[in-house]
Structure formats: C-alpha cells, structure tokens
Write an enzyme that holds these catalytic residues in place. Structure first.
Site, PDB file in Angstrom:
ATOM      1  CG  HIS A  47      -0.256  -0.210   2.508  1.00  0.00           C
ATOM      2  ND1 HIS A  47       0.331  -1.418   2.846  1.00  0.00           N
ATOM      3  CD2 HIS A  47      -0.021   0.626   3.558  1.00  0.00           C
ATOM      4  CE1 HIS A  47       0.880  -1.309   4.051  1.00  0.00           C
ATOM      5  NE2 HIS A  47       0.680  -0.087   4.492  1.00  0.00           N
ATOM      6  CG  HIS A  71      29.594   0.901 -10.511  1.00  0.00           C
ATOM      7  ND1 HIS A  71      30.201   1.851  -9.717  1.00  0.00           N
ATOM      8  CD2 HIS A  71      29.888   1.240 -11.797  1.00  0.00           C
ATOM      9  CE1 HIS A  71      30.854   2.721 -10.486  1.00  0.00           C
ATOM     10  NE2 HIS A  71      30.661   2.379 -11.755  1.00  0.00           N
ATOM     11  NE  ARG A 115      36.518  -0.175 -11.000  1.00  0.00           N
ATOM     12  CZ  ARG A 115      36.056   0.638 -11.948  1.00  0.00           C
ATOM     13  NH1 ARG A 115      36.231   0.313 -13.219  1.00  0.00           N
ATOM     14  NH2 ARG A 115      35.437   1.753 -11.640  1.00  0.00           N
TER      15      ARG A 115
HETATM   16  C1  RB5 Z   1       3.999   0.231   5.495  1.00  0.00           C
HETATM   17  O1  RB5 Z   1       3.461   1.053   6.452  1.00  0.00           O
HETATM   18  C2  RB5 Z   1       5.509   0.308   5.483  1.00  0.00           C
HETATM   19  O2  RB5 Z   1       6.029  -0.249   6.640  1.00  0.00           O
HETATM   20  C3  RB5 Z   1       6.049  -0.391   4.269  1.00  0.00           C
HETATM   21  O3  RB5 Z   1       5.527   0.189   3.126  1.00  0.00           O
HETATM   22  C4  RB5 Z   1       7.555  -0.329   4.099  1.00  0.00           C
HETATM   23  O4  RB5 Z   1       8.040   0.977   4.290  1.00  0.00           O
HETATM   24  C5  RB5 Z   1       8.307  -1.322   4.851  1.00  0.00           C
HETATM   25  O5  RB5 Z   1       9.537  -1.438   4.749  1.00  0.00           O
END
Ligand code: RB5
Length: 149
Positions: free
Chosen positions: A14, A103, A137
């Site tokens: 989300h 890289h 490299r």
């Molecule tokens: C969601 O609230 C948030 O924790 C998630 O999108 C993310 O940032 C997690 O690493």
C-alpha cells in the site's frame, strides 16, 4: 532495454501503490507491457505477499529486470534479496539507479514510494531499464557477493 515488447514486472504494498499506479500508466504510454503483481489498493497489506512472487520470477529468469516499491523501499528490497539470483537495489536518485545497473548489475529496482516524487521515480525507472552492467572489475566484485564467510 528500450521500450518495446518487453514485459516489466512491478509490485508494491500500500505504501507504494500510488507510485506504482503512476509508473504503470506512464510506462504503458511509453510502450512497455507491465505485469502488475499488486497490490491493488491503498488498503494495508504485508509487502512480502507481493514482493515474493515478483522476486521469484526474476530469480528464475522469467523476467530480466523488475521494479518493487513500498513506503521506505527497505521491506521490499530486503524481501527480494532473499533470492540467490536477485540483486535488488534501493535507490532514491537517478544517479544511484544508474550506478546500481553499471556497478552492481542490479536486476530489481526498489523504490521508496513515500520519500521521492513520482516524476523522479519515472526518470529512475527509465535509466535503470536502459543502462547496462559495466562488467570488468565490477563483475569480480559482484561474483564475491554470494561468498558469505
Ligand atoms: C507500510 O506502512 C511500510 O512499513 C512499508 O511500506 C515499508 O516501508 C516497509 O519497509
């Protein structure tokens, strides 16, 4: 990778949903075909549920490159990097996205949906998809990444 018939997989929770929607709209206009692993709304979900299925397809070679997002980018990146053939890079500027390809031979771009603009994210995606690995490299260094002690 030039825009054409390539399928680009993309996934978010989300926290990255709004940016994912923007990227899909713009990349589709540019000619890319997008495979959307979800999520499909701003309802709270657990990022591994979307990121694992995408990372699996990059890991097995179904897609050469992918894009993942969450709020910070970290949860998505950490999840994707559980797969041995995945090198997911958390990037927040165009230059860092370019270096991740040049890289690190990164094959997944991880974006922090809540911390950069949609416009910057789109520019980063364009650079990530069109920049090659420099090898030399850097190949030597990338080869050492999996050699844990
Ligand atoms: C969601 O609230 C948030 O924790 C998630 O999108 C993310 O940032 C997690 O690493």
């Amino acid at each position: 990778m030039e825009s054409g018939n390539e399928i680009i997989p993309i996934a978010s929770d989300h926290g990255g949903y709004e940016m994912k929607t923007y990227l899909i709209e713009n990349m589709t206009t540019m000619g890319y075909k997008m495979f959307d692993f979800g999520t499909n709304s701003e309802t709270s979900v657990d990022y591994p549920d979307m990121i694992h299925p995408l990372a699996k397809t990059v890991n097995d070679g179904t897609y050469p490159l992918g894009i993942i997002l969450c709020g910070s980018g970290n949860g998505a990146q950490i999840t994707a990097n559980k797969y041995p053939n995945v090198r997911a890079a958390l990037c927040w500027t165009v230059e860092i996205a370019k270096l991740a390809r040049q890289h690190n031979n990164a094959n997944i771009l991880a974006l922090p949906g809540r911390f950069i603009s949609n416009e910057t994210a789109l520019e980063m995606v364009k650079v990530f998809l069109s920049t090659g690995f420099e090898g030399g490299r850097h190949q030597h260094r990338v080869d050492k990444i999996s050699k844990t002690l």
